[in-house]
Design an enzyme around this catalytic site. Structure first.
Site, PDB file in Angstrom:
ATOM      1  N   PHE A 117       0.807  -1.233   0.000  1.00 22.60           N
ATOM      2  CA  PHE A 117       0.000   0.000   0.000  1.00 22.60           C
ATOM      3  C   PHE A 117       0.833   1.273   0.000  1.00 22.60           C
ATOM      4  O   PHE A 117       1.885   1.357   0.630  1.00 22.60           O
ATOM      5  CB  PHE A 117      -0.931   0.000   1.222  1.00 22.60           C
ATOM      6  CG  PHE A 117      -1.725  -1.270   1.333  1.00 22.60           C
ATOM      7  CD1 PHE A 117      -2.718  -1.560   0.402  1.00 22.60           C
ATOM      8  CD2 PHE A 117      -1.444  -2.203   2.328  1.00 22.60           C
ATOM      9  CE1 PHE A 117      -3.428  -2.749   0.478  1.00 22.60           C
ATOM     10  CE2 PHE A 117      -2.151  -3.390   2.404  1.00 22.60           C
ATOM     11  CZ  PHE A 117      -3.148  -3.676   1.478  1.00 22.60           C
ATOM     12  N   ASP A 118       0.303   2.278  -0.699  1.00 22.69           N
ATOM     13  CA  ASP A 118       0.913   3.615  -0.703  1.00 22.69           C
ATOM     14  C   ASP A 118       0.123   4.580   0.176  1.00 22.69           C
ATOM     15  O   ASP A 118       0.630   5.619   0.575  1.00 22.69           O
ATOM     16  CB  ASP A 118       0.914   4.214  -2.120  1.00 22.69           C
ATOM     17  CG  ASP A 118       1.666   3.341  -3.097  1.00 22.69           C
ATOM     18  OD1 ASP A 118       2.720   2.803  -2.700  1.00 22.69           O
ATOM     19  OD2 ASP A 118       1.188   3.179  -4.234  1.00 22.69           O
ATOM     20  N   VAL A 119      -1.148   4.257   0.391  1.00 25.46           N
ATOM     21  CA  VAL A 119      -2.043   5.172   1.108  1.00 25.46           C
ATOM     22  C   VAL A 119      -2.721   4.428   2.256  1.00 25.46           C
ATOM     23  O   VAL A 119      -3.219   3.315   2.058  1.00 25.46           O
ATOM     24  CB  VAL A 119      -3.135   5.724   0.152  1.00 25.46           C
ATOM     25  CG1 VAL A 119      -4.100   6.634   0.900  1.00 25.46           C
ATOM     26  CG2 VAL A 119      -2.500   6.451  -1.018  1.00 25.46           C
ATOM     27  N   GLN A 155       1.225   7.768   2.150  1.00 26.18           N
ATOM     28  CA  GLN A 155       0.285   8.845   2.474  1.00 26.18           C
ATOM     29  C   GLN A 155      -0.590   8.408   3.648  1.00 26.18           C
ATOM     30  O   GLN A 155      -1.124   7.296   3.648  1.00 26.18           O
ATOM     31  CB  GLN A 155      -0.591   9.094   1.257  1.00 26.18           C
ATOM     32  CG  GLN A 155      -1.793   9.967   1.516  1.00 26.18           C
ATOM     33  CD  GLN A 155      -1.575  11.371   1.041  1.00 26.18           C
ATOM     34  OE1 GLN A 155      -1.027  11.604  -0.034  1.00 26.18           O
ATOM     35  NE2 GLN A 155      -1.981  12.325   1.856  1.00 26.18           N
ATOM     36  N   ARG A 204      -4.010   0.260  -4.108  1.00 26.28           N
ATOM     37  CA  ARG A 204      -2.803   0.525  -3.313  1.00 26.28           C
ATOM     38  C   ARG A 204      -3.157   1.274  -2.028  1.00 26.28           C
ATOM     39  O   ARG A 204      -2.311   1.936  -1.425  1.00 26.28           O
ATOM     40  CB  ARG A 204      -1.798   1.344  -4.133  1.00 26.28           C
ATOM     41  CG  ARG A 204      -1.279   0.637  -5.381  1.00 26.28           C
ATOM     42  CD  ARG A 204      -0.209  -0.398  -5.092  1.00 26.28           C
ATOM     43  NE  ARG A 204       0.960   0.158  -4.390  1.00 26.28           N
ATOM     44  CZ  ARG A 204       1.874  -0.586  -3.785  1.00 26.28           C
ATOM     45  NH1 ARG A 204       1.773  -1.926  -3.782  1.00 26.28           N
ATOM     46  NH2 ARG A 204       2.893  -0.034  -3.165  1.00 26.28           N
TER      47      ARG A 204
END
Lengths: 325, 325
Positions: A23-25, A75, A268
């Site tokens: 994951f990015d967020v 994020q 993501r």
């Protein structure tokens, strides 16, 4: 909904690393995840720091206000159904609890409502006004989107209902009924009264769109429960026989608004929360790549393992993610 | 419920006579039957006089107050879900509208509630207090049955909810939570506010019985609708996930209370009303000998002929019964 067996991550370094890498967020529910009431869970700030630093440049907090960006690390978004506070108020709360954040990281149901009204509802020019059942947080967010409003905390509405009000309202008298109102927005209102309920009802009957910041029936405080935003909508729902469009979790109108603002890849993104029926449902129905349950709030381990709505993984406490360091 | 074809009586002298002969007691809904708002339908007083005189000695009105008795003619009872007025207040309204009555002919949901609490609920001696969400009509009727109460119109509750109230209520602080409260009674409350809703909720959580004078969602006035008693219960129902025992039409708790007071033969009683879903349902579920619909209120001819709940007979207006003279 999801018959998976959630993965238990606590104490498993490799599993945690693997999970986070997907994951990015991260969308965070707050109360029950980061803190409870005024008590911050140990390791909350460090965990958020770790996520923000992972995979990129460290997040420049706490004194530099920036628009966060996933290229700088993961994020972090704070997603709250609390409608009484504006994002600025909420930032102050996060500051008081020593949780690094910027206003742009915060997504509240009042902001979600303002975004929905300004960007999604197509209101005729002469029907742009919002009649507010709620507190200053809603008013501030409507103002931030240049949406005109009446009601809310205006002391003119903080009065007894008078016998002559029946006729004035029935007649649509301009002293009480503003013909430009095209939306009724109901949130948690500590100043709810008969006059405001009667006006909200009549505006909706006259064609106004019925919105609610959120429909949580209760508000946790001091270890027990108090009337929530849903209990402000409840009389209107009963009178009208219809439900409002709700802009808080688990409504997907809120997810759409979050995505509209942050433009992330849902695959993501991961929703982190303590309640299976609101937070985890919100993430699953939003088709996010992941959901993570924590056991520091409302739902129990049993709920997480046996509910119809199960997260992809769970930890005992959020700071267990620090095991990935 | 009843798949009969209601008999249309208007203009049919013999049918009217035959219908009336079947009954000794007439239970009347008021608004929509006898009057609308402040406008009395023509012939209302004459029709009631006719019924009271039929089969016996003329009813000695208007200046002599008596306990009516069916041996003096047909018994007329005014059955109203209006909880804001006491029977005395209601008698004054009937006087103002020049409708002959005695206090003893009146059965309101506030009186019904007081009777239910004093005679049917078995409350422990230290749990006899009632927390009232409502107006003076409820207070007067509770007092008439010697039931102690708090809340209601007490100005101490007419204030803002303060941050410290959360903790006081959570802790059961005696400044806000009275340990003797064993009943919460919710009626139409023009002074409803967040504090009163929070207290009502906490009393019920602590074990108080949840009662409602009635659960009509709306209140007709000035040719339109306003929030009714049900909209005061609605937030509590949503928060608690349970319904109150309702003491107004169509609840049979009210019918039981009426029968307990007037001791009539249900087979010889007829409910007269304008709403199929409350009045007519009330009569049918109460197994009264008859139900009579009138078309001067909410339900239309089509409702009366096609609803699941159909009266035994109907007239265009109540005064059409004068055709039996």
């Amino acid at each position: 909904m999801s018959a998976i067996t959630p993965r238990y991550l606590t104490g498993k370094t490799d599993d945690i690393k693997d999970f986070l890498d997907h994951f990015d967020v991260f969308l965070f529910d707050c109360d029950g995840v980061l803190w409870s009431g005024d008590h911050v869970f140990p390791g909350t700030a460090e965990t958020l720091d770790m996520l923000r630093s992972k995979g990129g440049i460290a997040y420049p907090y706490p004194h530099v206000q920036v628009v966060t960006n996933s290229t700088l690390g993961k994020q972090v978004v704070f997603v709250t159904n609390n409608s009484t506070k504006s994002r600025k108020d909420y930032k102050k709360k996060l500051d008081d609890l020593q949780i690094p954040s910027s206003v742009e990281d915060i997504f509240s149901s009042s902001y979600s409502s303002a975004i929905y009204i300004s960007r999604i509802l197509k209101l005729p020019e002469n029907k742009r006004k919002v009649f507010v059942l709620g507190e200053t947080g809603i008013e501030q967010e409507l103002a931030s989107e240049n949406i005109p409003y009446i009601g809310g905390t205006d002391p003119a509405y903080n009065r007894e209902f008078k016998a002559e009000d029946y006729k004035s309202i029935a007649a649509g008298d301009s002293s009480l009924i503003d013909p430009e109102v095209g939306v009724v927005l109901a949130g948690l209102d500590f100043h709810v009264n008969y006059l405001k309920l009667a006006l909200a009802y009549h505006y909706i009957r006259r064609g106004a769109v019925f919105l609610a910041t959120n429909i949580d029936s209760t508000l946790p405080n001091s270890g027990t429960l108090f009337p929530g935003a849903g209990s402000i909508s409840a009389p209107l729902i009963m009178m009208l026989g219809k439900e409002p469009v709700a802009l808080g979790k688990p409504s997907q109108a809120m997810m759409d608004a979050i995505e509209g603002k942050f433009k992330f890849d849902r695959q993501r993104a991961c929703m982190v929360g303590d309640r299976v029926n609101t937070d985890i449902r919100f993430g699953i129905e939003g088709k996010l790549g992941g959901t993570l349950g924590v056991l520091t709030g409302v739902s129990t381990k049993d709920d997480i393992l046996t509910s119809d709505v199960r997260p992809l993984a769970y930890v005992d406490t959020l700071s267990d993610l620090l095991g990935a360091k």
